[in-house]
Design an enzyme around this catalytic site. Structure first.
Site, PDB file in Angstrom:
ATOM      1  CD  GLU A 189     -51.523  55.366 -37.205  1.00 44.53           C
ATOM      2  OE1 GLU A 189     -51.225  55.819 -38.335  1.00 44.53           O
ATOM      3  OE2 GLU A 189     -51.839  54.181 -37.029  1.00 44.53           O
ATOM      4  CG  HIS A 200     -45.273  46.165 -35.757  1.00 42.76           C
ATOM      5  ND1 HIS A 200     -44.746  46.385 -37.002  1.00 42.76           N
ATOM      6  CD2 HIS A 200     -46.603  46.361 -35.884  1.00 42.76           C
ATOM      7  CE1 HIS A 200     -45.724  46.691 -37.843  1.00 42.76           C
ATOM      8  NE2 HIS A 200     -46.858  46.692 -37.197  1.00 42.76           N
TER       9      HIS A 200
END
Lengths: 329, 459
Positions: free
Chosen positions: B193, B262
């Site tokens: 990322e 998450h």
């Protein structure tokens, strides 16, 4: 400092050599002046000088063509001058004035020029590496043969994003020359105290990227290596790494007392390996220029730098309304 | 010509120092780079180098002198063979530094402090013309169509991210794009990322319009330096030269039973950053119209989606090219007793609560912000001035929430209109638990919205 090969002297004209001399001298005199203005309180905050490393950017610019891009860290004044940005605009940015490249809103570490394809000037160590690969991505996407020179230091070479970038640059054959300016110290930490890797460029091998070590105090060696790297990229073979062995004479920034190295070490580099002195000798020995010619160049450069310094003092501070502009396009 | 050597500032904060030691004496010839003296600041002892060449004509400040102010002449440098100017005859000095304090206290007032303009009015113009044919679509399909339409109209637009191409999207948002646009424009990245966010920003500097998909915004924390330092700030730092037209998009906030790492909502984090635009749609029509606007916007846009909403169906106008402007809230339900402001999945609870409240005779006005930055505060203020009560609903953490900011705006601009304290409903102040019962407790619920509405309406 490892010096692996002698400078390839054959393919450079006297005129080119004089040009490199002039360009390197401009950077040195400009930086000395910046140091002086900092001392007078005209430049604030952080100011990282490039003195000692001039041959790196001048040699690589000699290998670049129009359209090629460059991006670097916060030690960026030399890169800007070498790619032809106006010393007045750079100095006025250092003093935080309206006439600066970023209208005084960026400072020493943050300047840009679309016209000269200079993409900053980045203050987060290593962040410019994926950004540079992204610039190369845009050129490959558009289908041209431009190359991006992505400069970073031996310190940034330990950031994880550098290796994320190596991986994708090779995976996608991006036309990017990764230039590691190894000046031996990441702020106050020597390369040996930061890694057991014997060389930084060899880390590219893990991703299949070719590279080499270059003598960064020899502008001709840098130029020759740059030409090889650029040819590799333009041929569509993906990235190339140059680890350019160089040395900064001044501290990391203006406020660095530099206690991590001896005065003798600095003095030895200055007296034995100085990149500008090296070209000066080549010019004189080859009878490409006389002492008087070089003195005249000195004078010209001093005038340019003084003009930049005057401009940077006379240019007004940005208008107060500027606080609220350029937040959104 | 004689030049005065001035006491230097050796750090951003130094005002005075001790001239610890001279390394040269009167009569010495010095060259640029030679060390003249050692100067002690409160932090360190530093060497001070000559910038000009010449002969040390006179030392003005003795070694060991403390409290020497920056810019005090400490020595005089003369040319070879030149006399030191007599006392009183001024040697040439560089001009004194500009008065840096000129502008202090005269900073331009921010727009919000300007005299209050006319009463705020919500922009209630319709998002699409009356009588437009509608079709039923999921949020997922609407997002894909928005990207496909913009990619058809501009070659500069491409999408990159993990599993966006061959896998057809981890949540199938990019389904079919690889087939239509090919691998040049629909690019699978490795799991990296920080790196691909940086490459995306660089590509935007280079003139492209990237859409960077994060598999979830939770993973974008690895990339947040590039989102904020590289994407959001560069236009300003470059004095307006270097824009960054890029969209960062992906699911945000809690899904179901995916645990603490998450499940976070990042709306408040990104909403804090000048230079970013932050979008968080609820319906499919808004998802489509706002994503198209995001792709066309010349600035970095954070586009926060929600996994639970992906499969929900809404009516979407069947128009060739339909966009929703940023900064325009949508009033989903008009009401007179209490204003409920929300965005994204929070709208689900706000609308359910309004339905239940209506049955009990409490008329709630429900406003969907749609974009958090820029925020349509006029729509909120106009509504509060009508209902005199406000509840905000979001899934993010409570401290420093979007609701907190809305409350401050209402306090400053509509305090006299409030008949009850504002209530900010948010996720609980805990990392998201995994256990089903605890997860339910951690999230904001319709019951809580109903209860808050009763509280502020005293019913």
């Amino acid at each position: 400092m490892a010096v692996k090969k002698p400078a390839a002297k054959s393919n450079v004209s006297a005129e080119e050599l004089l040009g490199y001399y002039r360009d390197m001298l401009l950077i040195r005199r400009f930086e000395e002046k910046a140091g002086q203005l900092y001392g007078m309180g005209l430049i604030g905050g952080f100011c990282h000088l490039y003195i000692g490393q001039e041959a790196v950017v001048v040699g690589l610019e000699a290998a670049a063509k129009d359209g090629d891009k460059r991006i670097t860290s916060y030690r960026d004044h030399g890169h800007m001058l070498a790619c032809g940005m106006d010393p007045k605009g750079v100095m006025a940015e250092l003093t935080g004035r309206e006439g600066g490249y970023s209208k005084g809103k960026g400072g020493s570490m943050h300047m840009f020029s679309k016209e000269k394809h200079f993409y900053g000037g980045h203050g987060i160590v290593g962040a410019q590496v994926p950004l540079g690969a992204g610039l190369a991505f845009s050129d490959k996407y558009k289908g041209n043969d431009n190359v991006t020179f992505t400069y970073f230091g031996d310190g940034a070479a330990n950031q994880g994003q550098v290796y994320e970038t190596y991986n994708m640059a090779m995976l996608w054959d991006l036309p990017v020359v990764f230039v590691i300016e190894n000046n031996k110290y990441a702020m106050g930490t020597s390369v040996q105290r930061a890694t057991r890797s014997p060389s930084l460029w060899e880390r590219g091998a893990a991703y299949g990227i070719k590279g080499e070590e270059v003598d960064g105090m020899d502008v001709l060696a840098v130029k020759a290596a740059g030409e090889k790297a650029v040819a590799h990229c333009r041929a569509g073979k993906g990235p190339y790494i140059l680890e350019v062995m160089t040395y900064r004479y001044r501290g990391h920034s203006m406020s660095d007392p530099a206690k991590y190295r001896t005065r003798d070490e600095v003095q030895k580099m200055r007296s034995e390996r100085d990149a500008i002195e090296h070209v000066r000798e080549l010019l004189l020995q080859g009878k490409h220029a006389s002492e008087d010619d070089l003195k005249n160049i000195d004078k010209e450069i001093k005038a340019v730098v003084n003009e930049a310094a005057d401009f940077s003092k006379e240019s007004p501070e940005p208008a107060l309304e500027e606080l609220w502009t350029d937040i959104y396009a | 010509m004689a030049t005065e050597v001035l006491m230097p500032a050796l750090s951003p904060t130094m005002e005075e120092g001790t001239l610890a030691k001279w390394l040269v004496k009167e009569g010495d010839t010095v060259a640029s780079g030679d060390i003249l003296a050692e100067i002690e600041t409160d932090k360190a002892t530093m060497e001070f180098e000559a910038v000009d060449e010449g002969v040390i004509g006179k030392i003005l400040i003795e070694a060991g002198t403390e409290g020497v102010k920056v810019n005090t002449p400490i020595a005089v440098l003369v040319a070879e063979g030149e006399e030191v100017p007599a006392e009183g005859a001024k040697a040439e000095t560089a001009p004194a530094p500009a008065a840096l304090n000129d502008s202090e206290g005269k900073v331009a007032a921010p727009a919000s402090a300007a005299p209050a303009p006319a009463a705020p009015k919500a922009d209630t113009s319709p998002d699409w013309p009356e009588g437009t044919t509608m079709k039923t679509q999921t949020v997922r399909e609407a997002l894909r169509d928005a990207m496909a339409e913009e990619m058809r109209s501009s070659d500069e637009v491409f999408v990159m991210g993990e599993e966006v191409a061959e896998y057809q999207g981890a949540y199938k948002i990019t389904q079919g794009l690889l087939d239509e646009f090919g691998a040049r424009r629909v690019i699978d990245t490795p799991i990296t990322e920080h790196g691909f966010a940086g490459i995306g920003v660089g590509a935007a500097f280079g003139g492209l319009r990237p859409i960077v998909e994060f598999m979830t915004f939770n993973f974008a924390m690895q990339a947040i330096d590039h989102i904020i330092n590289s994407a959001a700030k560069t236009l300003y730092m470059s004095g307006g030269q270097m824009g960054c037209p890029i969209v960062f998009r992906g699911p945000n906030g809690a899904a179901a039973r995916v645990g603490a790492q998450h499940s976070q909502c990042y709306a408040a984090w990104y909403a804090q950053i000048p230079g970013l635009k932050v979008v968080m749609p609820y319906s499919a029509a808004d998802a489509k119209g706002l994503l198209k606007t995001a792709i066309r916007d010349p600035n970095p846009v954070i586009f926060l989606e929600n996994e639970i909403l992906y499969g929900r169906s809404f009516e979407v106008p069947a128009l060739d090219d339909f966009t929703i402007p940023f900064g325009k809230a949508k009033i989903w339900r008009e009401g007179s007793d209490v204003t409920i402001v929300s965005f994204g999945i929070g709208m689900t609870y706000a609308l359910e609560a309004a339905e239940r409240l209506a049955k009990d005779g409490i008329s709630a006005e429900v406003i969907d912000l749609r974009t958090i930055r820029p925020m349509d505060t006029d729509a909120i203020l106009a509504s509060v001035m009508k209902t005199n009560r406000l509840i905000t609903v979001e899934e993010g953490f409570p401290q420093g929430s979007v609701g907190n900011y809305i409350t401050s705006v209402v306090m400053e601009q509509a305090f006299d209109y409030l008949d009850a304290p504002v209530i900010n409903l948010a996720g609980k102040d805990v990392p998201m638990p995994y256990a089903a019962n605890l997860e339910k407790l951690a999230l904001v619920t319709t019951d809580e919205v109903v209860e808050a509405a009763r509280k502020v309406t005293y019913r």
